[in-house]
Design an enzyme around this catalytic site. Sequence first.
Site, PDB file in Angstrom:
ATOM      1  N   HIS A   1      18.329  20.359  41.947  1.00 36.30           N
ATOM      2  CA  HIS A   1      18.558  21.783  42.166  1.00 36.30           C
ATOM      3  C   HIS A   1      17.991  22.207  43.513  1.00 36.30           C
ATOM      4  O   HIS A   1      16.884  21.816  43.878  1.00 36.30           O
ATOM      5  CB  HIS A   1      17.897  22.635  41.074  1.00 36.30           C
ATOM      6  CG  HIS A   1      18.416  22.363  39.697  1.00 36.30           C
ATOM      7  ND1 HIS A   1      17.963  21.310  38.928  1.00 36.30           N
ATOM      8  CD2 HIS A   1      19.346  22.999  38.949  1.00 36.30           C
ATOM      9  CE1 HIS A   1      18.589  21.313  37.759  1.00 36.30           C
ATOM     10  NE2 HIS A   1      19.432  22.330  37.748  1.00 36.30           N
TER      11      HIS A   1
ATOM     12  N   LYS B   1      24.063  15.621  38.249  1.00 38.11           N
ATOM     13  CA  LYS B   1      24.126  17.082  38.339  1.00 38.11           C
ATOM     14  C   LYS B   1      23.517  17.524  39.660  1.00 38.11           C
ATOM     15  O   LYS B   1      22.335  17.269  39.925  1.00 38.11           O
ATOM     16  CB  LYS B   1      23.370  17.727  37.172  1.00 38.11           C
ATOM     17  CG  LYS B   1      23.360  19.256  37.212  1.00 38.11           C
ATOM     18  CD  LYS B   1      22.530  19.823  36.061  1.00 38.11           C
ATOM     19  CE  LYS B   1      22.495  21.342  36.094  1.00 38.11           C
ATOM     20  NZ  LYS B   1      21.596  21.901  35.057  1.00 38.11           N
TER      21      LYS B   1
ATOM     22  N   GLN C   1      24.571  33.140  36.445  1.00 37.94           N
ATOM     23  CA  GLN C   1      25.219  32.608  35.246  1.00 37.94           C
ATOM     24  C   GLN C   1      26.084  33.684  34.581  1.00 37.94           C
ATOM     25  O   GLN C   1      25.662  34.826  34.421  1.00 37.94           O
ATOM     26  CB  GLN C   1      24.153  32.116  34.271  1.00 37.94           C
ATOM     27  CG  GLN C   1      24.606  30.979  33.375  1.00 37.94           C
ATOM     28  CD  GLN C   1      23.411  30.315  32.706  1.00 37.94           C
ATOM     29  OE1 GLN C   1      22.925  30.809  31.691  1.00 37.94           O
ATOM     30  NE2 GLN C   1      22.923  29.227  33.275  1.00 37.94           N
TER      31      GLN C   1
ATOM     32  N   LYS D   1      40.745  45.639  54.034  1.00 37.50           N
ATOM     33  CA  LYS D   1      42.185  45.919  53.972  1.00 37.50           C
ATOM     34  C   LYS D   1      42.861  45.909  55.343  1.00 37.50           C
ATOM     35  O   LYS D   1      44.072  45.657  55.422  1.00 37.50           O
ATOM     36  CB  LYS D   1      42.432  47.263  53.276  1.00 37.50           C
ATOM     37  CG  LYS D   1      42.126  47.250  51.781  1.00 37.50           C
ATOM     38  CD  LYS D   1      42.509  48.562  51.123  1.00 37.50           C
ATOM     39  CE  LYS D   1      42.278  48.520  49.629  1.00 37.50           C
ATOM     40  NZ  LYS D   1      42.737  49.759  48.948  1.00 37.50           N
TER      41      LYS D   1
ATOM     42  N   ASP E   1      49.082  50.051  46.636  1.00 37.54           N
ATOM     43  CA  ASP E   1      48.613  51.429  46.418  1.00 37.54           C
ATOM     44  C   ASP E   1      49.775  52.391  46.694  1.00 37.54           C
ATOM     45  O   ASP E   1      49.962  53.388  45.995  1.00 37.54           O
ATOM     46  CB  ASP E   1      47.449  51.758  47.347  1.00 37.54           C
ATOM     47  CG  ASP E   1      46.171  51.021  46.967  1.00 37.54           C
ATOM     48  OD1 ASP E   1      46.002  50.700  45.781  1.00 37.54           O
ATOM     49  OD2 ASP E   1      45.355  50.763  47.868  1.00 37.54           O
TER      50      ASP E   1
ATOM     51  N   ALA F   1      41.087  62.229  53.262  1.00 39.98           N
ATOM     52  CA  ALA F   1      41.813  61.659  54.399  1.00 39.98           C
ATOM     53  C   ALA F   1      41.390  60.217  54.665  1.00 39.98           C
ATOM     54  O   ALA F   1      41.469  59.734  55.789  1.00 39.98           O
ATOM     55  CB  ALA F   1      41.569  62.513  55.651  1.00 39.98           C
TER      56      ALA F   1
ATOM     57  N   MET G   1      34.017  61.391  40.683  1.00 35.30           N
ATOM     58  CA  MET G   1      33.803  60.027  40.205  1.00 35.30           C
ATOM     59  C   MET G   1      32.423  59.900  39.572  1.00 35.30           C
ATOM     60  O   MET G   1      31.471  60.558  39.992  1.00 35.30           O
ATOM     61  CB  MET G   1      33.935  59.061  41.389  1.00 35.30           C
ATOM     62  CG  MET G   1      33.818  57.585  41.040  1.00 35.30           C
ATOM     63  SD  MET G   1      33.875  56.540  42.537  1.00 35.30           S
ATOM     64  CE  MET G   1      35.526  56.896  43.134  1.00 35.30           C
TER      65      MET G   1
ATOM     66  N   GLN H   1      49.359  49.784  40.601  1.00 36.37           N
ATOM     67  CA  GLN H   1      49.139  48.952  41.791  1.00 36.37           C
ATOM     68  C   GLN H   1      48.842  47.517  41.367  1.00 36.37           C
ATOM     69  O   GLN H   1      49.280  46.559  42.023  1.00 36.37           O
ATOM     70  CB  GLN H   1      48.047  49.536  42.700  1.00 36.37           C
ATOM     71  CG  GLN H   1      46.636  49.592  42.155  1.00 36.37           C
ATOM     72  CD  GLN H   1      45.866  48.290  42.271  1.00 36.37           C
ATOM     73  OE1 GLN H   1      46.176  47.473  43.130  1.00 36.37           O
ATOM     74  NE2 GLN H   1      44.891  48.095  41.406  1.00 36.37           N
TER      75      GLN H   1
END
Length: 490
Positions: free
Chosen positions: A114, A139, A205, A285, A321, A345, A407, A460
């Site tokens: 590890h 491992k 995990q 985006k 969208d 906007a 929101m 969307q």
Amino acid sequence: MICVPIVGPTMDRARKDLDACQKLADIIELRLDLIEDFDLPLLLKEAGKPCIVTNRCKIDGGQFAGTEQERVEILRRAIELHVDYIDIETSTPGPLLKSILENKGRVKVILSHHDFTRTPDDLNPLYDLMRQMPADVLKIVTYATDINDNLTLFRLLARARKDNKRMIAFCMGEKGEISRILTVQQGGWLTFGSLETGKESAPGQITASTLKHIYRVNDLKTETKVYGVIGDPVSGSMGYLIHNKAFQETGLPHVYVPLLVQNVTRFFNAYEPYLGGLSVTMPHKEAIMKTMDRIDPAAERIGAVNTVVPDGNGWTGFNTDYSGALKALEPYRPLQDKNILIIGAGGTAKAIGQGVADQGAQLTLTFNRNRDKAQELADQLKCKLISVRDVDQAAVDILINCSPVGMAPNTNDTPYPARLLKKDIVVFDSVYNPMETRLLKDAQAAGCATVSGVELFVHQAAGQFELWTGKPAPIDLMRRVVEDKLASQD
């Protein structure tokens, strides 16, 4: 396989957790270093599944506080009890490690390494060294500081598969989540899933229930197409729920994963061979457009891409969208010459505004603090621009909130005065959490027709699904998944 670690902290809790994990686990890890006053014969008797016995010291992420001799003696006792597997670390002093490897009898040994701080660029020397030892499973688990670190582990799994060597390999941490999901698909022997949130045995995990029922890790094949959402952050995205359930519903063997990405170009160049398609969220985006071979005309006009699709000759960027908003407004079309007022906007206003403008609507945008930015968008859409404080002067057939006002957790806020709502107005709120915002409640009280942000989100996502697969999206199921998730958060 999914391995569920049993982490105590008491024998009573461990026994209850053994019972609770029966429908989730293919194999169980007994973390003896985390279970106080453990009774190993009793745990093995009640496990009901193959077991890995592990007793980690602190340097390897465990809690065993005794000497190395005492720690290894517990593993020797597990061998005497004929357990299925024991896990022993490469950091174990040489003579003690040798004594276990050479006297394991029929018990299989997992030799583990590890690194809780990083992922080295080249793990092959470590693999070569471990492979020389008489262990049954190797491992190697590292910590991902960058999402591309996962590919180092995938390459190692490919080598182990070629060598016909059983191997467990993945990355820890949030940026390593993809490797925990895909390790079995990439040839790993198993992945670890916690019984529930709060019972993780290592950073990053995922719960066994999510691995089994959402990601379906045991069903993923080498030919499975991998889809995902790139963004920063992505932890709040519901895409993994909606798209994985859609794949399952339509019988497609694909998987959709969260991808925490900082550098879009570097990520895309590295992961392109693994991908079947992408969702794109903030802040990528616009940046993703530079990596595309083609941009759909609507996305080009908007200047943003939220969906990436391969077409056999490269990659095309789309913006669902845009199409999702028009689908959500379908009952109120045609939009030609209708007076539409958009609050906000930003990016959402840009996509939805372009959609309704392309339909011939008479559009008015609002600005709050940043007039220059809003004016730039108004010029692009060839529409009016007014201050949000002057909305009472605008003619409105359809009101669309594209701002984050209302929101969660600020659910008592509203972007539009209730006194201005009239029953002949259609009110569309792009906010979907909560499902019923203060604006929508006020609109319903005034007799307005309303469109929830859930409709935009679902449409969307459905558009993405159809672009990727060429199949109709199971939209009712997708809507139900979103509504159930949001309802569970109330």
